[in-house]
Design a protein around this motif. Structure first.
Motif, PDB file in Angstrom:
ATOM      1  N   SER A  71       0.828  -1.214   0.000  1.00 42.70           N
ATOM      2  CA  SER A  71       0.000   0.000   0.000  1.00 42.70           C
ATOM      3  C   SER A  71       0.859   1.260   0.000  1.00 42.70           C
ATOM      4  O   SER A  71       0.560   2.230  -0.691  1.00 42.70           O
ATOM      5  CB  SER A  71      -0.920  -0.002   1.218  1.00 42.70           C
ATOM      6  OG  SER A  71      -1.805  -1.086   1.172  1.00 42.70           O
ATOM      7  N   LYS A 105     -12.164   8.531 -10.880  1.00 42.56           N
ATOM      8  CA  LYS A 105     -11.689   7.928  -9.631  1.00 42.56           C
ATOM      9  C   LYS A 105     -12.834   7.800  -8.635  1.00 42.56           C
ATOM     10  O   LYS A 105     -12.967   6.772  -7.949  1.00 42.56           O
ATOM     11  CB  LYS A 105     -10.570   8.788  -9.041  1.00 42.56           C
ATOM     12  CG  LYS A 105      -9.934   8.228  -7.794  1.00 42.56           C
ATOM     13  CD  LYS A 105      -8.782   9.114  -7.334  1.00 42.56           C
ATOM     14  CE  LYS A 105      -8.096   8.543  -6.101  1.00 42.56           C
ATOM     15  NZ  LYS A 105      -6.946   9.393  -5.676  1.00 42.56           N
ATOM     16  N   VAL A 108     -15.295   4.878  -9.909  1.00 44.91           N
ATOM     17  CA  VAL A 108     -14.714   3.533  -9.893  1.00 44.91           C
ATOM     18  C   VAL A 108     -14.371   3.088  -8.476  1.00 44.91           C
ATOM     19  O   VAL A 108     -14.603   1.932  -8.107  1.00 44.91           O
ATOM     20  CB  VAL A 108     -13.462   3.477 -10.794  1.00 44.91           C
ATOM     21  CG1 VAL A 108     -12.738   2.145 -10.634  1.00 44.91           C
ATOM     22  CG2 VAL A 108     -13.856   3.679 -12.245  1.00 44.91           C
ATOM     23  N   TYR A 109     -13.842   3.989  -7.667  1.00 39.69           N
ATOM     24  CA  TYR A 109     -13.453   3.596  -6.311  1.00 39.69           C
ATOM     25  C   TYR A 109     -14.656   3.254  -5.440  1.00 39.69           C
ATOM     26  O   TYR A 109     -14.550   2.435  -4.529  1.00 39.69           O
ATOM     27  CB  TYR A 109     -12.606   4.692  -5.665  1.00 39.69           C
ATOM     28  CG  TYR A 109     -11.133   4.545  -5.960  1.00 39.69           C
ATOM     29  CD1 TYR A 109     -10.712   4.157  -7.229  1.00 39.69           C
ATOM     30  CD2 TYR A 109     -10.174   4.792  -4.999  1.00 39.69           C
ATOM     31  CE1 TYR A 109      -9.366   4.019  -7.526  1.00 39.69           C
ATOM     32  CE2 TYR A 109      -8.813   4.654  -5.281  1.00 39.69           C
ATOM     33  CZ  TYR A 109      -8.422   4.267  -6.551  1.00 39.69           C
ATOM     34  OH  TYR A 109      -7.094   4.122  -6.836  1.00 39.69           O
ATOM     35  N   ASN A 110     -15.805   3.882  -5.704  1.00 42.47           N
ATOM     36  CA  ASN A 110     -17.009   3.513  -4.963  1.00 42.47           C
ATOM     37  C   ASN A 110     -17.480   2.115  -5.343  1.00 42.47           C
ATOM     38  O   ASN A 110     -17.841   1.309  -4.477  1.00 42.47           O
ATOM     39  CB  ASN A 110     -18.130   4.527  -5.221  1.00 42.47           C
ATOM     40  CG  ASN A 110     -18.037   5.732  -4.304  1.00 42.47           C
ATOM     41  OD1 ASN A 110     -18.359   5.663  -3.140  1.00 42.47           O
ATOM     42  ND2 ASN A 110     -17.568   6.838  -4.833  1.00 42.47           N
ATOM     43  N   ASN A 112     -15.538  -0.175  -6.805  1.00 47.70           N
ATOM     44  CA  ASN A 112     -14.447  -1.074  -6.456  1.00 47.70           C
ATOM     45  C   ASN A 112     -14.401  -1.363  -4.956  1.00 47.70           C
ATOM     46  O   ASN A 112     -14.098  -2.478  -4.532  1.00 47.70           O
ATOM     47  CB  ASN A 112     -13.120  -0.452  -6.905  1.00 47.70           C
ATOM     48  CG  ASN A 112     -11.984  -1.441  -6.928  1.00 47.70           C
ATOM     49  OD1 ASN A 112     -12.083  -2.487  -7.551  1.00 47.70           O
ATOM     50  ND2 ASN A 112     -10.903  -1.131  -6.259  1.00 47.70           N
ATOM     51  N   GLY A 113     -14.706  -0.352  -4.138  1.00 51.95           N
ATOM     52  CA  GLY A 113     -14.709  -0.549  -2.698  1.00 51.95           C
ATOM     53  C   GLY A 113     -15.748  -1.569  -2.262  1.00 51.95           C
ATOM     54  O   GLY A 113     -15.499  -2.384  -1.361  1.00 51.95           O
ATOM     55  N   GLN A 116     -14.379  -5.005  -3.299  1.00 48.94           N
ATOM     56  CA  GLN A 116     -13.224  -5.383  -2.494  1.00 48.94           C
ATOM     57  C   GLN A 116     -13.624  -5.818  -1.087  1.00 48.94           C
ATOM     58  O   GLN A 116     -13.069  -6.775  -0.544  1.00 48.94           O
ATOM     59  CB  GLN A 116     -12.255  -4.204  -2.421  1.00 48.94           C
ATOM     60  CG  GLN A 116     -10.913  -4.544  -1.804  1.00 48.94           C
ATOM     61  CD  GLN A 116      -9.912  -3.412  -1.991  1.00 48.94           C
ATOM     62  OE1 GLN A 116     -10.155  -2.482  -2.755  1.00 48.94           O
ATOM     63  NE2 GLN A 116      -8.802  -3.489  -1.302  1.00 48.94           N
ATOM     64  N   TYR A 185      -8.895   4.141 -15.384  1.00 46.39           N
ATOM     65  CA  TYR A 185      -9.661   3.640 -14.249  1.00 46.39           C
ATOM     66  C   TYR A 185     -10.643   2.545 -14.633  1.00 46.39           C
ATOM     67  O   TYR A 185     -11.174   1.856 -13.758  1.00 46.39           O
ATOM     68  CB  TYR A 185     -10.385   4.793 -13.555  1.00 46.39           C
ATOM     69  CG  TYR A 185      -9.491   5.525 -12.595  1.00 46.39           C
ATOM     70  CD1 TYR A 185      -9.373   5.122 -11.267  1.00 46.39           C
ATOM     71  CD2 TYR A 185      -8.725   6.602 -13.006  1.00 46.39           C
ATOM     72  CE1 TYR A 185      -8.535   5.773 -10.384  1.00 46.39           C
ATOM     73  CE2 TYR A 185      -7.875   7.270 -12.129  1.00 46.39           C
ATOM     74  CZ  TYR A 185      -7.789   6.846 -10.826  1.00 46.39           C
ATOM     75  OH  TYR A 185      -6.944   7.489  -9.961  1.00 46.39           O
ATOM     76  N   ILE A 188      -9.381  -0.780 -13.217  1.00 47.04           N
ATOM     77  CA  ILE A 188      -9.212  -0.978 -11.777  1.00 47.04           C
ATOM     78  C   ILE A 188      -9.926  -2.222 -11.242  1.00 47.04           C
ATOM     79  O   ILE A 188      -9.333  -2.992 -10.468  1.00 47.04           O
ATOM     80  CB  ILE A 188      -9.677   0.275 -11.007  1.00 47.04           C
ATOM     81  CG1 ILE A 188      -8.740   1.462 -11.310  1.00 47.04           C
ATOM     82  CG2 ILE A 188      -9.712   0.014  -9.506  1.00 47.04           C
ATOM     83  CD1 ILE A 188      -7.325   1.288 -10.791  1.00 47.04           C
ATOM     84  N   THR A 192      -8.259  -5.302  -9.088  1.00 46.11           N
ATOM     85  CA  THR A 192      -8.735  -5.658  -7.749  1.00 46.11           C
ATOM     86  C   THR A 192      -9.082  -7.134  -7.652  1.00 46.11           C
ATOM     87  O   THR A 192      -8.707  -7.816  -6.691  1.00 46.11           O
ATOM     88  CB  THR A 192      -9.970  -4.816  -7.386  1.00 46.11           C
ATOM     89  OG1 THR A 192      -9.599  -3.441  -7.356  1.00 46.11           O
ATOM     90  CG2 THR A 192     -10.532  -5.208  -6.034  1.00 46.11           C
TER      91      THR A 192
END
Length: 338
Positions: A71, A105, A108-110, A112-113, A116, A185, A188, A192
């Motif tokens: 990380s 970002k 995608v991060y929402n 992806n979170g 994950q 992105y 991503i 993951t």
């Protein structure tokens, strides 16, 4: 933001109306984390206790320190780009770069979170059943690709009217960055799924080795792209991401018998119809109407075309999502009302 420290134009309204300037953003971030901690304290029954098991600490540390190192390497590589841009180029170039990255970002991060948080414990529970673990990993890749590809390709297409509406005309140089990062992105969720599968198999050692290899390659690409300008740095990030998909997928050929070729064939249907959707929707950019009109037409047409093609070609992920929604609706209907 204008303030007593000389940040920005003094004619700009002061954030929070009390002269904090850019520090208002710092306070906002800290307040956000404090609020989350308070909510979690009252929502979760678990409470920390003064009890230690050194045997468990040893096992967890041997696994966890590699993830921590990975990380830190990831954050270092991401932040060093903005460091070089801010140092070698103008602050406005850095602002356009960061704004262009912000929108894809965020989306995608929402997504992806959510993937994950569920994927690691679920795969870990089936780490002794490699066939089942492969099926679950494949489901994650296929489903996330079906959702993310049209969003990212669509965002690249609607970048100009979106920027004009949300950020105004002075932010138009953000458009190329937004389009470039939308491509980056889009990959991503694939990263993951592969990395979480490796962790679920208990191989954080492989995870760390992959991160070191990717960061070395990323830094080499960054060094090559710096002399060619900010756009070259952004494109270099896309190239690094594409190379990383091969690197991340390689160990799962041995761990789960899930090769990169199989992964490519699984994401190809969603990618293909997303490209068709993007090509058709891009035509609306030539219309001589307001930005709001263009954006609304593009979004409506994009959703219709993408879902229509998914139904016509009977995409597996489309059928899976439709059946899942139907099951949830059935469960909700069958639940007794208060």
């Amino acid at each position: 933001y204008g303030d007593k420290y000389g940040n920005g134009n003094q004619n700009v309204p002061i954030p929070a109306y009390i002269g904090l300037g850019i520090w208002a953003l710092v306070i906002q971030q800290i307040s956000n984390q404090i609020s989350i901690s308070i909510i979690m304290w009252f929502s979760v029954k678990w409470r920390p206790q003064l009890y230690f098991s050194f045997a468990k600490i040893k096992v967890l540390f041997s696994f966890g320190w590699k993830l921590l190192a990975s990380s830190l390497l990831n954050v270092f590589e991401l932040e060093i780009r903005t460091l070089f841009i801010g140092k070698l180029y103008s602050s406005s170039a850095l602002g356009f770069y960061n704004r262009g990255e912000q929108f894809p970002k965020l989306i995608v991060y929402n997504i992806n979170g959510s993937i994950q948080s569920v994927m690691l414990p679920t795969l870990s529970a089936h780490q002794d059943n490699r066939r089942r673990a492969k099926e679950m990993m494949r489901r994650a890749i296929v489903t996330s690709s079906f959702l993310v590809f049209p969003m990212m390709i669509g965002m690249a297409v609607v970048a100009e009217p979106l920027v004009l509406i949300v950020l105004t005309e002075k932010w138009l140089p953000t458009v190329p960055f937004l389009q470039i990062f939308s491509i980056s992105y889009a990959l991503i969720p694939i990263h993951t799924a592969n990395l979480q599968a490796i962790n679920a198999m208990g191989r954080s050692d492989i995870f760390l080795k992959l991160e070191i290899i990717k960061k070395v390659i990323g830094l080499i690409i960054l060094g090559i792209s710096i002399p060619f300008g900010v756009y070259a740095i952004a494109i270099g990030q896309v190239i690094s991401g594409m190379i990383a998909t091969f690197i991340n997928a390689y160990p799962n050929k041995q761990l789960l018998n899930y090769s990169y070729k199989e992964q490519l064939m699984d994401i190809l249907p969603s990618f293909s119809i997303a490209l068709i959707m993007g090509a058709v929707v891009s035509i609306f950019n030539k219309l001589n109407i307001s930005e709001w009109g263009i954006l609304i037409l593009q979004v409506c047409a994009g959703v219709t075309i993408y879902l229509g093609l998914a139904k016509i070609f009977k995409l597996e992920s489309f059928g899976y999502l439709v059946n899942t929604i139907r099951e949830l609706m059935t469960i909700n209907k069958n639940e007794p009302s208060n």
